[in-house]
Design a protein around this motif. Structure first.
Motif, mmCIF file in Angstrom:
data_model
loop_
_atom_site.group_PDB
_atom_site.id
_atom_site.type_symbol
_atom_site.label_atom_id
_atom_site.label_comp_id
_atom_site.label_asym_id
_atom_site.label_seq_id
_atom_site.Cartn_x
_atom_site.Cartn_y
_atom_site.Cartn_z
ATOM 1 N N PRO A 39 -40.775 58.127 58.296
ATOM 2 C CA PRO A 39 -41.829 57.144 58.206
ATOM 3 C C PRO A 39 -41.556 55.909 57.589
ATOM 4 O O PRO A 39 -42.269 54.750 57.604
ATOM 5 C CB PRO A 39 -42.967 57.854 57.364
ATOM 6 C CG PRO A 39 -42.406 58.653 56.540
ATOM 7 C CD PRO A 39 -41.321 59.377 57.403
ATOM 8 N N PHE A 40 -40.491 55.959 56.970
ATOM 9 C CA PHE A 40 -40.001 54.288 56.217
ATOM 10 C C PHE A 40 -39.374 53.597 57.501
ATOM 11 O O PHE A 40 -39.445 52.265 57.028
ATOM 12 C CB PHE A 40 -39.295 54.656 55.284
ATOM 13 C CG PHE A 40 -39.863 55.446 54.006
ATOM 14 C CD1 PHE A 40 -40.453 54.799 52.915
ATOM 15 C CD2 PHE A 40 -40.041 56.946 53.958
ATOM 16 C CE1 PHE A 40 -41.111 55.255 51.870
ATOM 17 C CE2 PHE A 40 -40.679 57.481 52.955
ATOM 18 C CZ PHE A 40 -41.350 56.836 51.981
ATOM 19 N N SER A 43 -38.751 53.153 63.784
ATOM 20 C CA SER A 43 -37.890 52.594 64.944
ATOM 21 C C SER A 43 -36.570 53.007 64.862
ATOM 22 O O SER A 43 -35.634 53.127 65.897
ATOM 23 C CB SER A 43 -38.024 51.282 64.814
ATOM 24 O OG SER A 43 -37.181 50.678 63.667
ATOM 25 N N ALA A 44 -35.881 53.530 63.652
ATOM 26 C CA ALA A 44 -34.594 53.900 63.548
ATOM 27 C C ALA A 44 -34.451 55.449 63.263
ATOM 28 O O ALA A 44 -33.426 56.006 63.204
ATOM 29 C CB ALA A 44 -33.834 53.402 62.209
ATOM 30 N N ASP A 45 -35.371 56.181 63.741
ATOM 31 C CA ASP A 45 -35.282 57.447 63.662
ATOM 32 C C ASP A 45 -35.883 58.234 64.803
ATOM 33 O O ASP A 45 -37.116 58.525 64.922
ATOM 34 C CB ASP A 45 -35.871 58.069 62.356
ATOM 35 C CG ASP A 45 -35.394 59.663 62.023
ATOM 36 O OD1 ASP A 45 -35.511 60.437 63.013
ATOM 37 O OD2 ASP A 45 -35.719 60.175 60.788
ATOM 38 N N GLU A 46 -35.161 58.298 65.799
ATOM 39 C CA GLU A 46 -35.831 58.839 67.205
ATOM 40 C C GLU A 46 -36.489 60.274 66.979
ATOM 41 O O GLU A 46 -37.307 60.544 67.519
ATOM 42 C CB GLU A 46 -34.565 59.093 68.197
ATOM 43 C CG GLU A 46 -35.172 59.445 69.663
ATOM 44 C CD GLU A 46 -34.040 59.587 70.655
ATOM 45 O OE1 GLU A 46 -34.434 59.820 71.777
ATOM 46 O OE2 GLU A 46 -32.968 59.099 70.311
ATOM 47 N N ASP A 47 -35.621 61.187 66.273
ATOM 48 C CA ASP A 47 -36.042 62.570 66.048
ATOM 49 C C ASP A 47 -37.547 62.304 65.496
ATOM 50 O O ASP A 47 -38.439 63.286 65.668
ATOM 51 C CB ASP A 47 -35.293 63.335 65.321
ATOM 52 C CG ASP A 47 -33.918 63.663 66.098
ATOM 53 O OD1 ASP A 47 -34.114 63.875 67.230
ATOM 54 O OD2 ASP A 47 -32.832 63.925 65.381
ATOM 55 N N TRP A 48 -37.648 61.592 64.390
ATOM 56 C CA TRP A 48 -39.004 61.325 63.763
ATOM 57 C C TRP A 48 -40.062 61.134 64.868
ATOM 58 O O TRP A 48 -41.285 61.486 64.868
ATOM 59 C CB TRP A 48 -38.973 60.322 62.720
ATOM 60 C CG TRP A 48 -40.043 60.378 61.981
ATOM 61 C CD1 TRP A 48 -41.099 59.299 62.040
ATOM 62 C CD2 TRP A 48 -40.829 61.163 60.851
ATOM 63 N NE1 TRP A 48 -42.311 59.289 61.155
ATOM 64 C CE2 TRP A 48 -42.063 60.842 60.536
ATOM 65 C CE3 TRP A 48 -40.189 62.380 60.324
ATOM 66 C CZ2 TRP A 48 -42.823 61.237 59.571
ATOM 67 C CZ3 TRP A 48 -41.038 63.018 59.335
ATOM 68 C CH2 TRP A 48 -42.476 62.650 58.772
#
Length: 215
Positions: A39-40, A43-48
């Motif tokens: 959540p931070f 955009s940089a964490d596709e799996d999230w």
């Protein structure tokens, strides 16, 4: 209000995302090696993003992170192994002060306080759990891994309500995952979203609902 129930990881305990630097230091890895941001920085964490959209559940998300950790270190691909490094610090470095204060004030007001978590014993070993005094502040703690049922299944919330011997009506439930808050609402709990990137508003809302003085 009748009672307060916390999710543990996120609302009470800092998230793994906030402790990546600790894990990197503990493992001797260059800064930024553990690249998942959750959540931070969605955009940089596709799996999230896939998890938040319902394409996988939380356990599947962390299974991917555990496998990445194993590939990097040669250790076991488990969250217990990864968290041993992330959560190696002292308790006061791992628990949100706002959560500790809310638990203290709710109990001082005579309100029962419980914890409802999906994977506590999947993430942390017995030695770590034994040293966390905050766990002993809860009147009841229910772990989905132990029960074989997980949030947002309504059965999970009913288990803790029964063990705390409290009604759903008037009970505040704090969680950092919207899907779990939806499950809580189904059984009549009052949901409060705790945003790990900005936890203050969630703590303040819980205090307002419980009739507790703001810090």
């Amino acid at each position: 209000m009748a009672a307060l129930i916390f999710d543990f990881g996120g609302p009470v305990l800092l998230t793994p995302f906030e402790l990546r630097h600790v894990g990197e230091r503990d493992l001797g890895l260059p800064s930024g090696t553990l690249g998942w941001t959750g959540p931070f920085d969605p955009s940089a964490d596709e799996d999230w993003r896939v998890f938040q959209a319902g394409g996988m559940n939380e356990r599947e998300y962390w299974a991917l992170r555990a496998q990445e950790f194993a590939d990097l270190t040669g250790e076991e691909p488990t969250m217990t192994a990864l968290c041993a490094h992330l959560y190696s610090g002292a308790e006061e470095e791992l628990v949100r002060p706002g959560a500790r204060a809310l638990i203290r004030d709710a109990k001082a007001a005579g309100l029962p306080v419980g914890a409802l978590t999906n994977d506590l014993t999947s993430f942390h070993d017995e030695e770590w759990l034994a040293r966390m005094s905050i766990l002993r502040e809860f009147d009841v703690l229910v772990d989905g891994r132990t029960e074989g049922v997980y949030k947002p299944d309504p059965a999970m919330y009913r288990i803790i309500l029964e063990r705390m011997d409290i009604p759903a009506e008037g009970t505040v439930f704090v969680d950092d995952q919207p899907v779990n808050l939806q499950g809580a609402e189904v059984v009549g709990l009052t949901p409060v979203y705790l945003d790990p990137t900005d936890p203050g508003p969630g703590f303040r809302l819980a205090r307002t609902l419980l009739g507790l003085q703001q810090e």
